[in-house]
Design an enzyme around this catalytic site. Sequence first.
Site, mmCIF file in Angstrom:
data_model
loop_
_atom_site.group_PDB
_atom_site.id
_atom_site.type_symbol
_atom_site.label_atom_id
_atom_site.label_comp_id
_atom_site.label_asym_id
_atom_site.label_seq_id
_atom_site.Cartn_x
_atom_site.Cartn_y
_atom_site.Cartn_z
ATOM 1 N N SER A 1 0.821 -1.208 0.000
ATOM 2 C CA SER A 1 0.000 0.000 0.000
ATOM 3 C C SER A 1 0.853 1.254 0.000
ATOM 4 O O SER A 1 0.393 2.312 -0.423
ATOM 5 C CB SER A 1 -0.883 0.027 1.254
ATOM 6 O OG SER A 1 -1.683 -1.116 1.319
ATOM 7 N N HIS B 1 -1.300 -2.791 -7.252
ATOM 8 C CA HIS B 1 -1.986 -2.501 -5.991
ATOM 9 C C HIS B 1 -3.502 -2.591 -6.154
ATOM 10 O O HIS B 1 -4.133 -1.685 -6.705
ATOM 11 C CB HIS B 1 -1.557 -1.102 -5.505
ATOM 12 C CG HIS B 1 -2.130 -0.723 -4.181
ATOM 13 N ND1 HIS B 1 -2.488 0.563 -3.862
ATOM 14 C CD2 HIS B 1 -2.405 -1.474 -3.080
ATOM 15 C CE1 HIS B 1 -2.954 0.586 -2.621
ATOM 16 N NE2 HIS B 1 -2.916 -0.633 -2.133
ATOM 17 N N GLU C 1 -3.811 0.221 -8.921
ATOM 18 C CA GLU C 1 -2.715 1.162 -9.166
ATOM 19 C C GLU C 1 -1.503 0.350 -9.654
ATOM 20 O O GLU C 1 -1.070 -0.582 -8.971
ATOM 21 C CB GLU C 1 -2.356 1.934 -7.886
ATOM 22 C CG GLU C 1 -3.403 2.979 -7.505
ATOM 23 C CD GLU C 1 -3.067 3.724 -6.206
ATOM 24 O OE1 GLU C 1 -3.403 4.908 -6.106
ATOM 25 O OE2 GLU C 1 -2.487 3.111 -5.283
ATOM 26 N N ASN D 1 -4.010 6.047 -1.238
ATOM 27 C CA ASN D 1 -3.721 6.062 0.203
ATOM 28 C C ASN D 1 -3.080 7.368 0.666
ATOM 29 O O ASN D 1 -3.248 7.761 1.820
ATOM 30 C CB ASN D 1 -2.868 4.855 0.588
ATOM 31 C CG ASN D 1 -3.702 3.580 0.562
ATOM 32 O OD1 ASN D 1 -4.924 3.637 0.687
ATOM 33 N ND2 ASN D 1 -3.069 2.439 0.375
HETATM 34 N N1 LIG Z 1 -6.192 -4.529 3.834
HETATM 35 C C1 LIG Z 1 -6.339 -3.727 2.799
HETATM 36 O O1 LIG Z 1 -7.383 -3.052 2.661
HETATM 37 C C2 LIG Z 1 -5.266 -3.637 1.733
HETATM 38 C C3 LIG Z 1 -5.584 -3.064 0.494
HETATM 39 C C4 LIG Z 1 -4.601 -3.019 -0.508
HETATM 40 C C5 LIG Z 1 -3.331 -3.510 -0.245
HETATM 41 N N2 LIG Z 1 -3.047 -4.050 0.975
HETATM 42 C C6 LIG Z 1 -1.693 -4.589 1.175
HETATM 43 O O2 LIG Z 1 -1.751 -5.989 0.987
HETATM 44 C C7 LIG Z 1 -0.750 -6.633 1.802
HETATM 45 C C8 LIG Z 1 -1.427 -7.665 2.688
HETATM 46 O O3 LIG Z 1 -2.417 -7.018 3.474
HETATM 47 P P1 LIG Z 1 -3.699 -7.794 4.050
HETATM 48 O O4 LIG Z 1 -4.693 -6.764 4.379
HETATM 49 O O5 LIG Z 1 -4.063 -8.944 3.176
HETATM 50 O O6 LIG Z 1 -3.054 -8.317 5.434
HETATM 51 P P2 LIG Z 1 -3.480 -9.551 6.343
HETATM 52 O O7 LIG Z 1 -3.046 -9.191 7.733
HETATM 53 O O8 LIG Z 1 -4.887 -9.944 6.119
HETATM 54 O O9 LIG Z 1 -2.533 -10.716 5.771
HETATM 55 C C9 LIG Z 1 -1.146 -10.670 5.857
HETATM 56 C C10 LIG Z 1 -0.568 -11.998 5.388
HETATM 57 O O10 LIG Z 1 0.862 -11.931 5.544
HETATM 58 C C11 LIG Z 1 1.295 -13.169 6.092
HETATM 59 N N3 LIG Z 1 2.545 -12.949 6.800
HETATM 60 C C12 LIG Z 1 2.737 -12.324 7.994
HETATM 61 N N4 LIG Z 1 4.043 -12.346 8.315
HETATM 62 C C13 LIG Z 1 4.682 -13.022 7.317
HETATM 63 C C14 LIG Z 1 6.029 -13.395 7.092
HETATM 64 N N5 LIG Z 1 6.984 -13.070 7.975
HETATM 65 N N6 LIG Z 1 6.328 -14.075 5.942
HETATM 66 C C15 LIG Z 1 5.353 -14.383 5.046
HETATM 67 N N7 LIG Z 1 4.048 -14.078 5.224
HETATM 68 C C16 LIG Z 1 3.729 -13.393 6.348
HETATM 69 C C17 LIG Z 1 0.168 -13.580 7.030
HETATM 70 O O11 LIG Z 1 0.223 -14.955 7.304
HETATM 71 C C18 LIG Z 1 -1.053 -13.209 6.191
HETATM 72 O O12 LIG Z 1 -1.334 -14.255 5.272
HETATM 73 C C19 LIG Z 1 -0.052 -5.510 2.573
HETATM 74 O O13 LIG Z 1 1.103 -5.134 1.878
HETATM 75 C C20 LIG Z 1 -1.096 -4.387 2.560
HETATM 76 O O14 LIG Z 1 -0.528 -3.105 2.694
HETATM 77 C C21 LIG Z 1 -3.986 -4.141 1.956
#
Ligand SMILES: NC(=O)c1ccc[n+]([C@@H]2O[C@H](COP(=O)([O-])OP(=O)(O)OC[C@H]3O[C@@H](n4cnc5c(N)ncnc54)[C@H](O)[C@@H]3O)[C@@H](O)[C@H]2O)c1
Length: 284
Positions: A119, A140, A152, A190
């Site tokens: 993000s 993204h 994005e 963001n």
């Molecule tokens: N939540 C949102 O609205 C959103 C939107 C767009 C982008 N993102 C981005 O997407 C990515 C994931 O976010 P999310 O919301 O799915 O988070 P989430 O907390 O739901 O999931 C995170 C994942 O990362 C894994 N993880 C944690 N530590 C780890 C490690 N050391 N090695 C490998 N895997 C590991 C976890 O097991 C989990 O599967 C982030 O970069 C976030 O910024 C999030």
Amino acid sequence: MSIKRVGIVGSGIMGSGIAESAAGHGFDVVLRSRAKATADGMVAGMEKSLAKQVDKGKLTPEERDAALGRVTAVSDLGELAGCDLVIESVVEDIAVKKHLFSELDRICGEHTILATNTSTLPVVDMAMETGRPDKVCGVHFFNPAPVMSLVEIVRPITASDGTIAAARSFAEACGKTPVEVKDQAGFVVNALLFPYLNNAVRLLEQQVATREDIDAAMKGGCGFPMGPFALLDLVGLDTSLAILDALYAEYRDPNYAAVPLLRRMVSAELFGRKSGKGFYDYRA
Ligand SMILES: NC(=O)c1ccc[n+]([C@@H]2O[C@H](COP(=O)([O-])OP(=O)(O)OC[C@H]3O[C@@H](n4cnc5c(N)ncnc54)[C@H](O)[C@@H]3O)[C@@H](O)[C@H]2O)c1
């Protein structure tokens, strides 16, 4: 280049949504989670989500079965070797992502494009962990990925035009509208959205209104589909805090300095929908 097989790393909210978007649009998807049970759980979640679309008449049962048939759940990162594009969507932590990029670079074929769903974090830092910085970019998606139309496409200064064009074509093939953005913290959405969300928490902390009334005010007054606290709970408070910290580190703008209440809620593991409780309680 033509992308047929897509690897997704990370089994959180976004990983499963991106996998569903890609499989639903004809891509073979390899879904990798560190634990096989989690990856299998994601496929079960996808099954539920696709069933809802069948109920709504947006998908036929045959299309649902075809989409599920295109997904393979794995725990071994090595299984991503044959992918044309790998999108990582693990925790918003630069150290974790950098390590993952060096691993993916070692495992994947020379032609593979390596992308991040970050993000806010610098895509160039991930690119420089690989021997192919020209083939690294940001893709993204927004939450929930199967529903939101924007992607994005983030261009780090190292990326080739071919990589950006391939990422853009992939997003379009997933039925999305791609917008190309510079590799700068928060990109477009963001960078604009998070000062608003952060300042909503500040208003709550200052007891200007209740969380319900602040949400109602922004829905009724601005025509937003949901208020800031419902949105923070959907995004995840831990992810939101990581996003604000990355924005503040880049710009030093006080609007990006996370309000103490948000930080305290993350310490208390009140992450929002994914943990059952955030600004609202989802456990009932
Ligand atoms: N939540 C949102 O609205 C959103 C939107 C767009 C982008 N993102 C981005 O997407 C990515 C994931 O976010 P999310 O919301 O799915 O988070 P989430 O907390 O739901 O999931 C995170 C994942 O990362 C894994 N993880 C944690 N530590 C780890 C490690 N050391 N090695 C490998 N895997 C590991 C976890 O097991 C989990 O599967 C982030 O970069 C976030 O910024 C999030």
